[in-house]
Design a protein around this motif. Structure first.
Motif, PDB file in Angstrom:
ATOM      1  N   GLY A   1       4.452 -17.399 -38.664  1.00 11.13           N
ATOM      2  CA  GLY A   1       3.743 -18.553 -37.899  1.00 11.13           C
ATOM      3  C   GLY A   1       4.046 -17.922 -36.238  1.00 11.13           C
ATOM      4  O   GLY A   1       4.900 -17.544 -36.130  1.00 11.13           O
ATOM      5  N   SER A   2       3.348 -18.631 -35.530  1.00 13.91           N
ATOM      6  CA  SER A   2       3.490 -18.377 -34.060  1.00 13.91           C
ATOM      7  C   SER A   2       4.807 -18.823 -33.433  1.00 13.91           C
ATOM      8  O   SER A   2       5.046 -18.267 -32.386  1.00 13.91           O
TER       9      SER A   2
ATOM     10  N   GLY B   1      12.222 -10.642 -41.754  1.00 12.76           N
ATOM     11  CA  GLY B   1      10.840 -11.213 -41.637  1.00 12.76           C
ATOM     12  C   GLY B   1      11.005 -12.400 -40.545  1.00 12.76           C
ATOM     13  O   GLY B   1      11.998 -12.936 -40.137  1.00 12.76           O
ATOM     14  N   ALA B   2       9.549 -13.060 -40.475  1.00  8.26           N
ATOM     15  CA  ALA B   2       9.476 -14.115 -39.859  1.00  8.26           C
ATOM     16  C   ALA B   2      10.078 -15.444 -40.731  1.00  8.26           C
ATOM     17  O   ALA B   2       9.663 -15.732 -41.793  1.00  8.26           O
ATOM     18  N   LEU B   3      11.042 -16.124 -39.958  1.00  5.29           N
ATOM     19  CA  LEU B   3      11.807 -17.195 -40.562  1.00  5.29           C
ATOM     20  C   LEU B   3      11.518 -18.490 -39.638  1.00  5.29           C
ATOM     21  O   LEU B   3      11.443 -18.334 -38.565  1.00  5.29           O
ATOM     22  N   PRO B   4      11.388 -19.549 -40.471  1.00  7.84           N
ATOM     23  CA  PRO B   4      11.527 -20.848 -39.471  1.00  7.84           C
ATOM     24  C   PRO B   4      12.602 -20.809 -38.777  1.00  7.84           C
ATOM     25  O   PRO B   4      13.831 -20.291 -39.011  1.00  7.84           O
TER      26      PRO B   4
ATOM     27  N   TYR C   1       4.400 -21.083 -28.886  1.00  9.88           N
ATOM     28  CA  TYR C   1       5.059 -19.931 -27.944  1.00  9.88           C
ATOM     29  C   TYR C   1       6.352 -20.600 -27.480  1.00  9.88           C
ATOM     30  O   TYR C   1       7.379 -19.551 -27.781  1.00  9.88           O
ATOM     31  N   LYS C   2       6.506 -21.457 -26.846  1.00  9.22           N
ATOM     32  CA  LYS C   2       7.604 -21.641 -25.868  1.00  9.22           C
ATOM     33  C   LYS C   2       8.751 -22.383 -26.772  1.00  9.22           C
ATOM     34  O   LYS C   2       9.830 -21.936 -26.436  1.00  9.22           O
TER      35      LYS C   2
END
Length: 285
Positions: free
Chosen positions: A139-140, A263-266, A228-229
């Motif tokens: 997610g972004s 990978g992408a993690l929370p 993003y921020k």
């Protein structure tokens, strides 16, 4: 930067100067592509200062196709094929060169390519022994947070030695701040599209087509600017905490590996992982 360059005028005048001076514009699509490719090579030579894990697959730099240029952003990254048969692509929207001024070249490269989206997405895709969703999904908050963090380490990496390139970095940071204002302005405060565009033009050197594209993006996609921020600030806080806890034992290369190699993690999951890493490093003799 205005003072460093010796510019004679206030900040608004400086904005208008960098917006209008042809020195800050690419002469052609070919000129832009050639200079971004040279920046790719420059950054590649600097990456070992801060990183020890690298993608196997490469990426290429191409212009956005004419059929989608008008509705596309100034630059974006598209991931390559899983089997390496097609490289990733860092797209430049050369259909309107006012949208990619020369002074944003290093910042865009850090964000979209190395060590930003290309770097993170390709490393994740190449990971073995983890579920596929961790290689591709995300997610972004993580994806864009990482890319903004990569912009923020540019001086540490060794770029932004040209003050105008550093102005590009600050200009992009100002864009992120303005996004938060127009996002909440339109969705919570009753701002019109025209008010939001005027706000962006008054507080930056953005070309009007880019300001329009940004505002229309946030009309259709409320809240993305915040993600993003949030991601950038959380990753920076993790690094600050690790540096404080580990002192001279802190390795920025090891820290970046910890961020990238699952990978992408929370953010809460990533934060817990970094806490475990800090504890393990402190336990070493």
């Amino acid at each position: 930067v205005r003072r460093e360059t010796g510019f004679d005028g206030d900040l608004q005048a400086f904005f208008r100067f960098v917006e209008a001076d042809p020195e800050f514009r690419f002469k052609s699509s070919e000129d832009a592509l050639a200079q971004f490719r040279a920046t790719k090579d420059k950054v590649a030579g600097l990456l070992p200062r801060l990183f020890q894990d690298f993608p196997k697959a490469d990426y290429e730099i191409k212009p956005v196709e004419a059929f989608r240029a008008a509705s596309s952003s100034g630059a974006f990254y598209e991931v390559g094929a899983e089997d390496g048969s097609r490289p990733g692509v860092f797209y430049l929207n050369t259909g309107d060169l006012s949208r990619i001024p020369r002074y944003t070249m290093e910042t865009l490269s850090l964000h979209e390519a190395s060590p930003g989206h290309y770097f993170q997405l390709t490393i994740a895709q190449e990971l073995q022994g983890i579920p596929r969703y961790r290689r591709y999904a995300g997610g972004s908050v993580y994806w864009e947070g990482w890319a903004l963090y990569c912009e923020s380490i540019g001086k540490e990496l060794g770029v932004f030695t040209d003050p105008y390139q550093y102005y590009g970095r600050l200009s992009e940071e100002m864009l992120r701040a303005m996004r938060l204002v127009v996002d909440t302005g339109m969705h919570a405060k009753g701002w019109t599209r025209e008010q939001a565009i005027a706000y962006m033009l008054d507080n930056s050197s953005l070309a009007e087509p880019e300001a329009v594209a940004e505002v229309e993006r946030y009309i259709a996609w409320p809240g993305q600017a915040t993600s993003y921020k949030v991601g950038q600030l959380r990753i920076r806080a993790m690094r600050d905490r690790a540096e404080k806890a580990l002192g001279p034992r802190f390795s920025v290369r090891d820290f970046h590996s910890q961020i990238l190699l699952d990978g992408a993690l929370p953010m809460d999951v990533l934060d817990a992982k970094i806490e475990r890493w800090i504890a393990a490093e402190r336990a070493k003799t």
